[in-house]
Design a protein around this motif. Structure first.
Motif, PDB file in Angstrom:
ATOM      1  N   HIS A  23     -56.231   9.620 -41.980  1.00 42.60           N
ATOM      2  CA  HIS A  23     -56.734   8.258 -42.110  1.00 42.60           C
ATOM      3  C   HIS A  23     -57.468   8.082 -43.444  1.00 42.60           C
ATOM      4  CE1 HIS A  23     -55.789   6.917 -38.025  1.00 42.60           C
ATOM      5  NE2 HIS A  23     -56.047   8.163 -37.665  1.00 42.60           N
ATOM      6  N   GLN A 105     -52.688   6.878 -43.779  1.00 43.65           N
ATOM      7  CA  GLN A 105     -52.754   5.732 -42.870  1.00 43.65           C
ATOM      8  C   GLN A 105     -53.940   4.833 -43.217  1.00 43.65           C
ATOM      9  OE1 GLN A 105     -52.786   5.089 -38.011  1.00 43.65           O
ATOM     10  NE2 GLN A 105     -51.776   6.862 -38.953  1.00 43.65           N
ATOM     11  N   ASP A 107     -55.653   0.682 -42.595  1.00 40.13           N
ATOM     12  CA  ASP A 107     -55.687  -0.675 -42.054  1.00 40.13           C
ATOM     13  C   ASP A 107     -56.281  -1.562 -43.145  1.00 40.13           C
ATOM     14  OD1 ASP A 107     -56.143  -3.090 -40.829  1.00 40.13           O
ATOM     15  OD2 ASP A 107     -57.230  -2.280 -39.110  1.00 40.13           O
ATOM     16  N   THR A 109     -57.044  -4.537 -43.266  1.00 43.38           N
ATOM     17  CA  THR A 109     -58.026  -5.502 -42.772  1.00 43.38           C
ATOM     18  C   THR A 109     -59.447  -5.024 -43.015  1.00 43.38           C
ATOM     19  OG1 THR A 109     -56.450  -6.030 -41.013  1.00 43.38           O
ATOM     20  CG2 THR A 109     -58.685  -6.882 -40.770  1.00 43.38           C
ATOM     21  N   SER A 110     -59.646  -3.714 -42.931  1.00 39.99           N
ATOM     22  CA  SER A 110     -60.986  -3.149 -43.034  1.00 39.99           C
ATOM     23  C   SER A 110     -61.602  -3.326 -44.421  1.00 39.99           C
ATOM     24  CB  SER A 110     -60.942  -1.656 -42.686  1.00 39.99           C
ATOM     25  OG  SER A 110     -60.435  -1.470 -41.382  1.00 39.99           O
ATOM     26  N   VAL A 144     -49.177   1.669 -42.684  1.00 39.65           N
ATOM     27  CA  VAL A 144     -50.083   0.565 -42.357  1.00 39.65           C
ATOM     28  C   VAL A 144     -50.361   0.611 -40.858  1.00 39.65           C
ATOM     29  CG1 VAL A 144     -50.319  -1.946 -42.214  1.00 39.65           C
ATOM     30  CG2 VAL A 144     -49.327  -0.893 -44.257  1.00 39.65           C
ATOM     31  N   ALA A 145     -51.636   0.592 -40.499  1.00 43.50           N
ATOM     32  CA  ALA A 145     -52.009   0.721 -39.092  1.00 43.50           C
ATOM     33  C   ALA A 145     -52.771  -0.503 -38.609  1.00 43.50           C
ATOM     34  CB  ALA A 145     -52.854   1.972 -38.884  1.00 43.50           C
ATOM     35  N   ALA A 146     -52.366  -1.041 -37.484  1.00 52.06           N
ATOM     36  CA  ALA A 146     -53.120  -2.084 -36.797  1.00 52.06           C
ATOM     37  C   ALA A 146     -54.109  -1.424 -35.848  1.00 52.06           C
ATOM     38  CB  ALA A 146     -52.170  -2.993 -36.028  1.00 52.06           C
ATOM     39  N   SER A 147     -55.048  -2.204 -35.351  1.00 48.24           N
ATOM     40  CA  SER A 147     -56.057  -1.679 -34.438  1.00 48.24           C
ATOM     41  C   SER A 147     -55.869  -2.254 -33.039  1.00 48.24           C
ATOM     42  CB  SER A 147     -57.466  -2.043 -34.931  1.00 48.24           C
ATOM     43  OG  SER A 147     -58.439  -1.704 -33.956  1.00 48.24           O
ATOM     44  N   ALA A 155     -51.769  -7.650 -35.379  1.00 45.50           N
ATOM     45  CA  ALA A 155     -50.841  -6.544 -35.603  1.00 45.50           C
ATOM     46  C   ALA A 155     -49.525  -7.052 -36.170  1.00 45.50           C
ATOM     47  CB  ALA A 155     -50.611  -5.776 -34.303  1.00 45.50           C
ATOM     48  N   LEU A 158     -49.944  -7.719 -39.854  1.00 49.15           N
ATOM     49  CA  LEU A 158     -49.907  -6.471 -40.619  1.00 49.15           C
ATOM     50  C   LEU A 158     -48.499  -5.898 -40.679  1.00 49.15           C
ATOM     51  CD1 LEU A 158     -53.199  -4.685 -39.519  1.00 49.15           C
ATOM     52  CD2 LEU A 158     -52.688  -5.693 -41.749  1.00 49.15           C
TER      53      LEU A 158
END
Length: 358
Positions: A23, A105, A107, A109-110, A144-147, A155, A158
């Protein structure tokens, strides 16, 4: 894979391998975290200022503490230069441990609030991945990772962003994941996002089967049709589920140190690594979040040797599996498999290679 007699043991740091479960924030060097915290005047929890491995309980309280620490570290990442530094250092650290292909990996958005949106955030990471590939010798691609803690429509957003940057080489998006607490959200509601990613040719790599058991793995197989599972280690608790994982060709990104740190298993020797491999599962070892859990990639291979009795041939098999399960181009996979063969055929390596000065 157990050695029947004493044999040469080669340095795991020089074994060519792929790293498929790391991550973005969790890849940071502790010194970098401290530097960024000081620069941005962020006060860190005391446990993040030490070098000791953070061990947590397997319940929701333990996960809450993990997430609080992760969020505190993430709050120190404020600028494009911070983001580029993390990618470059992650690649350098991986290269020093024999990783030739890294799927990092993230996200977006963060970090979007600091850099003008999710698209600029992803583009900064992709550009840094291309630079890191050229500078370190470790090729870096992005997942790319969604939460799970956000709405499934987020999601899908993304997934569409990931699809626009899909590719096959370094500096492109090669996969789409789903991270955070497995106990949160409804797995089935994220199927639409994974359909978007799959249609774009991306690897589908959701987390499943670490905090929750084989029932969750079975649901993830059914609802999300993954290519790999982030963790998936607890599929071994149900022979039928493990058989389905193997039959479907779904690789497992097993992160032993993470499993122990989160209290899933009491010690490294109890991680069912040999059981999974013996059942025919494709296992790619990963470090997950070394910022919090301590050991990086080479230590996972060292554990396979010391805690599970894998000899050099067995370690080479794990490295080959990581390469095969990656989204590296076919020619790169072929070359890396040949490098693994060379490692196995060569004489004993004297120590680890020097860390790249990045």
């Amino acid at each position: 894979m157990l050695a029947d007699s004493p044999s040469v043991t080669r340095a795991v740091e020089s074994l060519p391998k792929a790293h498929l479960h790391l991550h973005f924030t969790g890849s940071m060097r502790p010194a970098t975290l401290l530097d960024l915290a000081e620069r941005h005047r962020v006060r860190l929890p005391a446990s993040l200022t030490s070098q000791a491995m953070i061990t947590l309980s397997p319940d929701e309280r333990g996960w809450f503490r993990f997430q609080r620490l992760y969020d505190a570290a993430r709050a120190c990442v404020r600028t494009p230069d911070d983001m580029r530094r993390i990618v470059l250092e992650a690649a350098a650290d991986d290269a020093a441990e024999g990783s030739r292909w890294l799927e990092l990996q993230v996200d977006p958005t963060s970090y979007a609030v600091h850099v003008g949106g999710i698209t600029p955030a992803l583009e900064i990471v992709l550009e840094a991945a291309r630079d890191a590939t050229a500078l370190t010798g470790c090729s870096v691609a992005v997942v790319v990772a969604a939460s799970r803690t956000r709405h499934p429509l987020d999601a899908r957003t993304l997934a569409r962003l990931a699809a626009r940057h899909a590719g096959e080489g370094p500096g492109t998006v090669v996969g789409f994941g789903l991270s955070n607490d497995e106990r949160r959200g409804d797995t089935a509601e994220f199927a639409g996002a994974f359909d978007i990613a799959r249609d774009a040719g991306l690897a589908c790599v959701p987390h499943s089967g670490e905090l929750l058991g084989p029932g969750h793995v079975e649901q993830t197989l059914r609802e999300l049709r993954p290519d790999r599972l982030g963790h998936g280690v607890r599929s071994g608790e149900d022979p039928g589920v493990l058989e389905r994982v193997v039959a479907a060709g779904v690789a497992l990104e097993v992160c032993p140190t993470s499993n122990v740190s989160l209290g899933v298993y009491p010690d490294l020797g109890r991680v069912p690594l040999r059981q999974l491999v013996s059942a025919g599962a494709t296992v790619a070892l990963g470090a997950d979040d070394p910022l919090l859990f301590g050991p990086r990639l080479a230590a996972q291979y060292r554990s396979a040797r010391e805690d599970h009795g894998f000899d050099d041939e067995g370690l080479a098999g794990l490295a080959r599996a990581s390469i095969s399960a990656s989204r590296a181009p076919v020619a790169v996979k072929r070359a890396l498999h040949a490098e693994v063969d060379d490692w196995l055929a060569g004489s004993c390596d004297e120590g680890a290679p020097e860390r790249l000065a990045v």
